[in-house]
Each structure stands twice: as structure tokens, then as C-alpha cells.
Scaffold this motif. Structure first.
Motif, PDB file in Angstrom:
ATOM      1  N   UNK A 646       5.033   5.799 -21.275  1.00  8.41           N
ATOM      2  CA  UNK A 646       4.307   6.429 -22.568  1.00  8.41           C
ATOM      3  C   UNK A 646       2.997   6.413 -22.419  1.00  8.41           C
ATOM      4  N   UNK A 647       2.298   5.511 -21.972  1.00  6.46           N
ATOM      5  CA  UNK A 647       0.731   5.329 -22.132  1.00  6.46           C
ATOM      6  C   UNK A 647       0.060   4.934 -23.517  1.00  6.46           C
ATOM      7  N   UNK A 648      -0.889   4.510 -23.464  1.00  8.69           N
ATOM      8  CA  UNK A 648      -1.771   4.049 -24.681  1.00  8.69           C
ATOM      9  C   UNK A 648      -3.098   4.687 -24.540  1.00  8.69           C
ATOM     10  N   UNK A 649      -3.697   5.107 -25.852  1.00  5.83           N
ATOM     11  CA  UNK A 649      -4.827   5.461 -25.702  1.00  5.83           C
ATOM     12  C   UNK A 649      -5.929   4.282 -25.893  1.00  5.83           C
ATOM     13  N   UNK A 650      -6.711   4.053 -25.058  1.00  8.32           N
ATOM     14  CA  UNK A 650      -7.572   2.955 -24.811  1.00  8.32           C
ATOM     15  C   UNK A 650      -8.563   2.869 -25.951  1.00  8.32           C
ATOM     16  N   UNK A 806      -4.927  10.474 -18.585  1.00 13.65           N
ATOM     17  CA  UNK A 806      -6.378  10.007 -17.814  1.00 13.65           C
ATOM     18  C   UNK A 806      -6.159  10.097 -16.204  1.00 13.65           C
ATOM     19  N   UNK A 807      -5.089   9.234 -16.038  1.00 11.13           N
ATOM     20  CA  UNK A 807      -4.966   8.844 -14.441  1.00 11.13           C
ATOM     21  C   UNK A 807      -4.359  10.228 -13.882  1.00 11.13           C
ATOM     22  N   UNK A 808      -3.364  10.722 -14.421  1.00  7.10           N
ATOM     23  CA  UNK A 808      -2.940  12.247 -13.997  1.00  7.10           C
ATOM     24  C   UNK A 808      -4.041  13.255 -13.721  1.00  7.10           C
ATOM     25  N   UNK A 809      -4.804  13.319 -14.608  1.00  7.43           N
ATOM     26  CA  UNK A 809      -6.074  14.532 -14.398  1.00  7.43           C
ATOM     27  C   UNK A 809      -6.841  13.735 -12.975  1.00  7.43           C
ATOM     28  N   UNK A 834     -11.622   7.844 -14.539  1.00 13.33           N
ATOM     29  CA  UNK A 834     -10.569   7.817 -15.724  1.00 13.33           C
ATOM     30  C   UNK A 834     -11.678   7.306 -17.161  1.00 13.33           C
ATOM     31  N   UNK A 835     -12.265   6.547 -16.804  1.00  8.27           N
ATOM     32  CA  UNK A 835     -13.222   5.943 -17.853  1.00  8.27           C
ATOM     33  C   UNK A 835     -14.189   6.942 -18.372  1.00  8.27           C
ATOM     34  N   UNK A 836     -14.585   7.964 -17.598  1.00  6.94           N
ATOM     35  CA  UNK A 836     -15.444   9.013 -17.684  1.00  6.94           C
ATOM     36  C   UNK A 836     -14.891   9.970 -18.786  1.00  6.94           C
ATOM     37  N   UNK A 837     -13.627  10.377 -18.197  1.00  9.81           N
ATOM     38  CA  UNK A 837     -12.692  11.598 -19.102  1.00  9.81           C
ATOM     39  C   UNK A 837     -12.404  10.834 -20.396  1.00  9.81           C
ATOM     40  N   UNK A 838     -12.253   9.519 -20.677  1.00  8.41           N
ATOM     41  CA  UNK A 838     -11.811   8.877 -22.118  1.00  8.41           C
ATOM     42  C   UNK A 838     -12.999   9.090 -22.674  1.00  8.41           C
ATOM     43  N   UNK A 839     -14.183   8.755 -22.075  1.00  9.60           N
ATOM     44  CA  UNK A 839     -15.336   8.848 -22.917  1.00  9.60           C
ATOM     45  C   UNK A 839     -15.716  10.257 -23.531  1.00  9.60           C
ATOM     46  N   UNK A 840     -15.304  11.439 -22.626  1.00  8.25           N
ATOM     47  CA  UNK A 840     -15.413  12.622 -23.012  1.00  8.25           C
ATOM     48  C   UNK A 840     -14.469  12.996 -24.241  1.00  8.25           C
TER      49      UNK A 840
END
Length: 886
Positions: A646-650, A806-809, A834-840
Motif C-alpha cells: 500500500x505504501x505510506x506518505x512520509x 516515489x520508488x517506482x518513479x 526518492x527524497x527529492x521527489x517527495x520534497x517536490x
């Protein structure tokens, strides 16, 4: 801070009725006094912590709220032609500008319907828009109802008891827990509101003509021919009987309560017909009539009036401009379709009446049965989202089919579909292009986004299978609605024609399926039946002499092979067997095998799919091998998605919200739409923790030379013009080894310039954001550098992103190959990217004024990543006004 106008909104209550909320106006003084005057003594005592004096001063603080110092909402129903206030909520900002005190009251007769909860939800949202971060409420200790509202809403409460009162305080920032609670309430309420459509005990059709061929007349006859389980009444101006059924000249004359009213009168008469139905107590309306928003401004105004009328009575509406609704369980066919679908397990929603008819025809031809068909037309009220809520728990529906032309609330669709798709497959055919396709593509990110990127991202994240054609949609739903879930991507093929088997094998491999060698046990079993000339490789070629008995004997062996997850059976008519004989044999063999694997059959015949396989629960039938392979490929996509976590929003740490907002506000003061100056773009990105290459801005050649000395050689000089495409315009010089080269570059490019140290090594990637006017922020990631648009293959996701998104991207597609280390290059840091795309993603959600953001190139290195160039466009966001809150 400036006040923001608050429009009317509608909320849905626990019992399925809707409630209109709006700010109180000065002319509401008397209505408010009436409201407080009708409250019981206990309700007044609990609301005011004593017995307040009833007078104009009591309501003065509620009128004409400015939303900065104070805000207020009224909840109203239309009763006896009069708007009646049944609930009030308000807040007042305290000395601490981040905190407001709130209270609410609900009329005694309307309590325990969820009104208080909805009021607090909406009040908190409005308060949050105006800079309030926390709400406090003083509640008497014995006021269990109000305490229950605050406890159930989903915010994290703190409580403090003092002097018989409990002070409740809670932050109003949206959290995952809060959204889950809202979704739970919406699910209960929407399901209740749709029950009269799907489980009506009585139906009235308004505008029924005795003339054959008229829409109203044919629709009423369809209800009779389907043998509706309840009572059906025609209404026409003359009160003339229709198809031998007594008619009434007005719905008010119908002798019993009415659950569902279907309106077929011309557009000009719809409002009056709807008003009469609502006054009769009808809570579910289907408006077949055209002449509304699809016709232009005048029609759109008529549609708005219709919706306002329906909502003011707390009712629901399907249409206008629709084909109608049919439901299998009560034998209801309230459509004007020429042919009714057979009962089955597929729920089907269509935004187009014409395409709905085509799909119904295809379903009948293929023997596919529907649990329900809903033509939503202009979807003024009931939408695809509402139908997903109903079908989620509907035991008769095992698969969901959608034809979609537009989205009203795609973010909510995404949350709903993601939840429902875990239980039931959702297939969609999406036509048309979104408004985002017409925007100016000023950045690489915007150019790559295209018109369909948002739809693809939405469907992928939500687990919705997107079909490319009507044929593929029918093929895939036929497979998913009848066959077990696919456990892998391996396929076994059985055929009586080698060429057909090869064609099918090629089609399977084209959609990512595999044809493994069969097990030794299976090969031995096949050889014991087949002639020596036959091939027992995969595909298994039985040769043209195969009979129906041969198929019957071999299908179970292929199904039992542990190396294959699905079986495709192919047949071309030969002298040894007929299509019908083989179809019946395959059907018997599949039923006898009783395996939990999909079994697909392509029995080619001039008569189409053989009767024995139409609507079969044991075998999914197809006209061509390519069709079967495509459908199985889609089933594999669904199986992969279901296995995906499912994943989680960090939680993103280290964001300077104040600094970021200051940059945006300062820029929008200068222009409503502009590219940020390099210094502002850098400040904005640093506020969100985006890793940047060091740089200095220089206004002359001397300053540039000094900057290069400070940063180190080799150096890069590029134009500081906001939003410039540096490579395309020649505005960049790389690998400058000394001050002379820097000065020459400045003379060529022109001041001001940006000076950076030359960073080498690492894969060049692109990351960015585009604000879609309908879908909100889209995050992009793909190959970068000067070939970003030439290579393409950027992937998009809708914010917010889970860790899995994010990991899939980062790890999939061509960008993933670069990140993994292409042709001997060292692998890049996946965690940094992945940290970069999360911040974006977070930036895009927090700052809707960021219209486009382009980071290109992003250098992906083994120990991190660094942004070499950034372009950011800001634009005053246009507020999205939705009356519907669910």
C-alpha cells in the motif's frame, strides 16, 4: 491577510440526505432568532453554558462573517417552500492569531444525523484557509453529544477539565487519520443516499407519452417488460393510461410514497416537474431530458437551478441528459435502451448515453451480465465517485466498468478507487483530452506532461485498469469478472494450428507475459494422447486432426501444470471438429479441472463466439488471439498492483514554510504570472531542502571572474534571465578553465549571469512539477539533460506520493536504468532521489501558485544528488469551487 469569499457548499449526512451550508447574511437575523427560539431549554443551556437572552444581539456576531476575525455557517433545508435554518456553527479568532474558539448548535429535531460533524469539518477547513492552525472549544462536561462530535471527527484532541467545563483543543491540519474518518462518513452517507436508486420500491415516470417511439413511453414500457419488483406509475398531463397502466396527471396524485422519479419532459418543464416530485417526498431523481449544461450558458444556468432545487430538499439527482438506470436485483430497467442487459456481476457507469448503448449491446452479444447500469450524463450530482461508494459494498457487483469523459474531483476519485480496487477490479475507458493539454508548455516538465499524463498517473496509482478501446474494455472485463486472479505472468497455450499458436505467443510476449517450458509430467501426459508429429513445447500444437475429445483430454493437463498461471486454448475449424463441439468440450474440461487459474478460449468461427462460451463462468471467450493476450496482460497488471504494498506518505522534515510563502507572495505582487528570478528560485528550493549546486549571481564580467575564483575551476556560466531555456538559446558555457574564459562567456551571454562550479559524473535526470487545473500537482521524473524531451519516458504521479510511488518513479523505465548504473556507470543513490521527489510533491501541494517547476539536469550520484539548473514559474492560483463536498 485578506478575506476569501465563501460560497455555498453542500454536505451529505448519515441518513443520505444533503444539507446546504452557507455564511449567514444580515437578512437572516429573524431566521436565526427563530432557530434559537425553537431550541429546547437544554440545547440552549448547553450551547451558551447558561440561558442566553433571545434578541438581535445574540445573533449579531454571526452575521456577515469576514473569516479573518470570525467565521460562521448556517445549515439549511427547504421546507414548505421556505429555507429553514437547522444548524449554526461559528469561530472567533483569539489573541493568538493561530487559534480560534468554535461552537455549534443543531436543532433538536435534526440531531444525531451527523450535522454537527459536517459543520465542524467545513468550519475547520475555512478557518485553515485563513491562517488558523488550531481550534479550541469550551464544552460542558455533561454535553456528551458535542463531546462525541469532536471526538469522532478525526483530529487529535487534547482535553482539560476545569470547573465543570472541558476545554478541547485540536490542530486542524489535514492528516491521513482525519481523511480516513471523513471517507468513512462519506461512504455511509453516500450509500444511504443512493439506496432509492438501486433498491426502489416504487417508481414514477413523469412525461410518459402513449405514443410508441417517445422516450418517456419507451422507458416506461421497459420498466414493465423487465417485470419490476415494485410499483410503477406513469404521469402525463392528460392522465392517459400507458400500456394498460393507469396514469396520473400529477405526481401528487400517486396514491403511495415514491422512491424514484424519472423525468422525461422537455428541458423547460424539468424544474417544475422536479419541484413537484421533491414536494411529494421523492429523494432520488433521474432526469433523462437534454437541454442543460451540454448546450451552453443558458443550459448551464438551468442545470445549476435544478441542482440547487434538488439539494435544497436534501435529495440526489442522476443526469440530466442521460440514458437512465437499470438494476438487476429489483428487475428495474428505467432506460430507453433498445435491449436490456442480462443480470450479472458487472456494475457499469457511462458518462455518454451513446457509448453506454454501444457497451450494453456489446455486453449482450458477449453474454456478459450487469448488476447495474447507470448513465450519469452531465453528472450534475451523482458521479462516478458516488457509484464507486455504492458498488464497493454491493454483493451483486464483482467488477466495475467506467466510461469517463471528465473528472469533477479526481483526487477523491483516486482515494476511492484505490480502496475499492483492492476488493474489485475497476476498468475504465477515458476519452477526450483534459484542459491541461491546452496549457502553454514553457518548461520541459510541462511539455512532457501532455494531456493524458494526469489521467494515466491517476489510474496507475489507484489501481484502475485503463483500456485502449471499447473492444479491449469488454474483453478485459469479461476475463476479470469470470476468472480467478492471475498468480503470475506465465501462460500455457494449446492449439490445433501452429501459426495461430505462434501469433498468440507473440501477442503474449508483447504485453509482458511469458511462455515457460512445460513440466516433465505435463509433457508425458500430452505425449500419451497426441500423435508423434505433434509438438509438446509451449505452445502445444495438437495439429489439425485434433478433435473435441482431444481438447477435453488435454486442457486439464495444461491447467494442472505448476509452471503456468493461465491457459489459452485456440481452435481453428477443421474437418475433425466443429467450433460448437470444441467450445462445449473446453467448457466441460474447465469445469472439471476446477483450478484457480484463468482459462481463456479463442474458438474461431464465422458465427462469432460459440453459444456455450458466452457468459461462461468457467472460460473467458475471445474472438482473436491478440484480444485474449491483451486482456490477460491487463489482468497481470492488476495482479501486480494487488501484490504491490500500500505504501505510506512520509513526513518531510526541515521545510521552511514561512520562507517559501514569502518568496511566492513577493513574486506575485510583481506579476500574476512570471518566472522566478534565480535568487528567488534558489531560496524557494532551499526552503524545501532541495539539494542545489553552489552558485553566485554576477552582474558583470569582473564579478563573474571573482565568483569563479571563489567557487573553483572549471566553472560554468549561464544566463540569469528568468525562465530561459539556456541550451536552446545558447545561454550557457561549460568547462571554463580560467578567468579569461569566464569573461569571454559573459561577453557572449550577457549579464546578469549565474556562475557555478563544473560538476561532472553521474546520470543526468529531470524532476519537476506541473499544476494541472483539474488534477492538482503532478510530479515528473525521467531522463534529463539536453535530451529530456527527445528521449522522453518521463513518469508522472499525482501528489501526494507514497514511498512506493516515489520508488517506482525513480527505479522504473529509462530513468530507472540510468539510476541503476547504465553501461558500467556507478549506481546512483535511490534514497536521495526518492527524497527529492517527495520534497517536490510536498512543495506542489503546499504551494499551488507554483505552476511549473523544472529541475534539469539533476545529477544522480552514488552518494546523493544535486540540482544543476532550476526554473520555476509562479501564477496566481485559480480557486476550485465545488459545491459538492464529498
Amino acid at each position: 491577510m485578506t478575506a476569501v469569499a465563501t460560497d455555498v457548499v453542500d454536505v451529505i449526512l448519515r441518513d443520505g440526505t444533503t444539507l446546504r451550508l452557507r455564511p449567514p447574511r444580515r437578512e437572516d437575523t429573524d431566521e436565526l432568532l427563530d432557530f434559537f427560539g425553537t431550541l429546547s431549554q437544554r440545547s440552549m443551556y448547553l450551547r451558551f453554558h447558561g440561558f442566553a437572552r433571545l434578541g438581535p444581539e445574540l445573533v449579531e456576531q454571526l452575521l456577515d462573517p469576514n473569516w479573518i476575525d470570525r467565521g460562521a455557517l448556517l445549515g439549511t433545508f427547504l421546507e414548505d417552500g421556505r429555507e429553514r435554518v437547522v444548524a449554526v456553527a461559528n469561530y472567533e479568532r483569539l489573541r493568538d492569531p493561530a487559534v480560534a474558539e468554535a461552537a455549534f448548535a443543531v436543532a433538536d429535531a435534526y440531531q444525531r444525523r451527523g450535522i454537527g460533524t459536517r459543520l465542524v469539518e467545513q468550519l475547520a477547513e475555512l478557518a485553515g484557509r485563513h491562517g488558523i492552525e488550531r481550534i479550541v472549544a469550551e464544552v460542558l462536561a455533561d454535553n456528551r453529544d458535542m463531546l462525541g462530535v469532536f471526538e469522532a471527527i478525526g483530529f487529535e484532541l487534547t482535553r482539560e477539565l476545569a470547573g465543570g467545563e472541558i476545554e478541547i483543543e485540536f490542530p486542524i491540519a489535514l492528516t491521513e487519520r482525519y481523511e480516513e474518518r471523513v471517507d468513512e462518513r462519506d461512504h455511509v452517507a453516500v450509500t444511504a443516499s443512493l439506496r432509492p436508486f438501486f433498491e426502489p420500491r416504487s417508481v414514477v415516470v413523469i412525461g410518459v407519452s402513449r405514443r410508441r417511439g417517445s422516450i418517456g413511453g419507451e422507458l416506461f414500457r421497459n420498466i414493465l417488460e423487465a417485470d419490476f419488483a415494485g410499483a410503477a406509475y406513469p404521469v402525463n398531463r392528460e392522465g392517459s393510461a400507458v400500456a394498460g397502466v393507469r396514469a396520473y396527471s400529477a405526481i401528487a396524485d400517486v396514491p403511495e410514497d415514491v422512491d424514484l422519479a424519472v423525468i422525461c419532459v422537455p428541458a423547460a418543464g424539468v424544474l417544475e416537474a422536479a419541484r413537484e416530485a421533491l414536494e411529494k417526498g421523492v429523494r432520488a431523481l433521474v432526469v433523462i431530458s437534454a437541454g442543460f449544461a451540454e448546450t451552453g450558458r443558458e443550459g448551464a444556468e438551468r442545470q445549476d437551478q435544478l441542482l440547487a432545487l434538488v439539494r435544497s430538499h436534501g435529495a440526489r439527482l442522476i443526469g440530466p441528459n442521460c440514458l437512465g438506470i437499470s438494476v438487476a436485483s429489483p428487475n428495474l430497467n428505467a432506460t430507453f435502451a433498445g435491449r436490456a442487459a442480462s443480470p450479472g456481476n458487472i456494475g457499469f457507469s457511462s458518462q455518454s448515453g451513446a457509448l453506454g448503448l454501444a457497451l450494453l449491446e456489446a455486453a449482450v452479444t458477449r453474454g456478459l451480465g450487469l448488476s447495474a447500469f447507470v448513465s450519469i450524463g452531465n453528472k450534475a450530482d451523482v458521479s462516478t465517485n458516488d457509484l464507486l461508494e455504492w458498488w464497493e459494498d454491493d454483493p451483486a457487483t464483482e467488477a466495475i466498468l467506467l466510461y469517463v469523459e471528465s473528472f469533477g474531483n479526481p483526487r477523491r476519485f483516486g482515494r476511492l478507487a484505490r480502496r475499492v480496487a483492492r476488493r474489485k477490479p475497476i476498468l475504465a475507458l477515458k476519452s477526450g483530452t483534459s484542459a491541461s493539454g491546452q496549457r502553454a508548455a514553457s518548461s520541459h516538465t510541462a511539455a512532457l506532461a501532455g494531456s493524458e499524463a494526469a489521467v494515466n498517473a491517476l489510474f496507475r496509482q489507484a489501481g484502475v485498469i485503463r483500456a485502449g478501446s471499447l473492444e479491449e474494455l469488454i474483453d478485459t472485463v469479461g476475463l476479470l469478472s469470470s476468472q480467478p486472479r492471475l498468480s503470475g505472468r506465465s501462460v500455457g497455450i494449446l492449439t490445433n494450428a501452429g501459426g495461430l499458436g505462434i501469433l498468440c505467443a507473440d501477442s503474449c510476449e508483447a504485453v509482458g507475459l511469458e511462455l515457460p517450458p512445460l513440466s516433465g509430467e505435463t509433457v508425458a501426459a500430452l505425449r500419451s494422447v497426441l500423435p508423434a508429429e505433434a509438438s509438446v513445447a509451449n505452445p502445444v500444437d495438437m495439429l489439425g486432426g485434433a478433435t473435441a475429445e482431444t481438447y477435453s483430454a488435454l486442457v486439464p493437463h495444461l491447467v494442472a501444470d505448476p509452471r503456468v498461471a493461465a491457459v489459452i486454448v485456440l481452435f481453428v475449424p477443421a474437418v475433425s471438429a466443429t467450433a460448437d463441439e470444441v467450445a462445449e468440450a473446453v467448457q466441460r474440461a474447465a469445469r472439471a479441472a476446477g483450478a484457480d487459474k484463468p482459462i481463456l478460449a479463442v474458438i474461431m468461427s464465422s458465427e462469432g463466439i460459440p453459444k456455450a462460451l458466452r457468459g461462461s463462468p468457467d472460460v473467458a471467450a475471445f474472438a482473436y488471439p491478440e484480444s485474449a493476450a491483451r486482456a490477460l496482460g491487463r489482468a497481470a497488471e492488476r495482479a501486480d498492483w494487488l501484490r504491490r504494498p500500500h505504501g505510506a506518505i512520509p513526513v518531510i522534515e526541515g521545510i521552511d514554510h514561512e520562507g517559501a510563502h514569502a518568496v511566492i507572495e513577493r513574486s506575485l505582487v510583481r506579476a500574476d504570472d512570471a518566472w522566478l528570478e534565480p535568487d528567488d528560485a534558489r531560496k524557494l528550493l532551499l526552503a524545501y531542502g532541495v539539494p542545489l549546486v553552489p552558485e553566485l549571481v554576477a552582474g558583470s564580467a569582473d564579478e563573474a571572474a571573482a565568483a569563479a575564483r571563489e567557487l573553483g575551476f572549471p566553472a560554468v556560466v549561464k544566463t540569469a534571465a528568468p525562465g530561459a531555456h539556456k541550451t536552446e538559446t545558447g545561454g550557457i558555457a561549460l568547462g571554463l578553465l580560467d578567468e579569461a574564459a569566464v569573461r569571454d562567456a559573459v561577453d557572449r551571454i550577457g549579464c546578469p549571469v549565474i556562475v557555478q562550479p563544473m560538476i561532472s559524473g553521474g546520470a543526468e535526470l529531470l524532476a519537476g512539477i506541473v499544476q494541472d487545473p483539474v488534477f492538482g500537482p503532478l510530479v515528473a521524473f525521467g531522463p534529463g539533460g539536453v535530451y529530456a524531451e527527445l528521449i522522453g519516458d518521463a513518469t508522472f504521479r499525482m501528489a501526494p506520493l507514497t514511498d512506493i510511488d516515489a520508488e517506482e518513479m525513480v527505479c522504473e523505465g529509462k530513468a530507472g536504468r540510468l539510476v541503476a548504473g547504465f553501461r558500467g556507470s556507478p549506481a546512483a543513490s535511490v534514497s536521495a532521489l526518492t527524497d527529492l521527489v517527495h520534497r517536490l510533491a510536498r512543495l506542489g501541494e503546499d504551494l499551488p501558485a507554483v505552476a511549473e517547476l523544472d529541475l534539469n539536469p539533476v545529477l544522480a550520484l552514488p552518494d546523493g544528488c544535486s540540482v544543476v539548473d532550476a526554473r520555476i514559474r509562479v501564477r496566481s492560483p485559480q480557486p476550485v469551487v465545488r459545491t459538492k463536498t464529498w
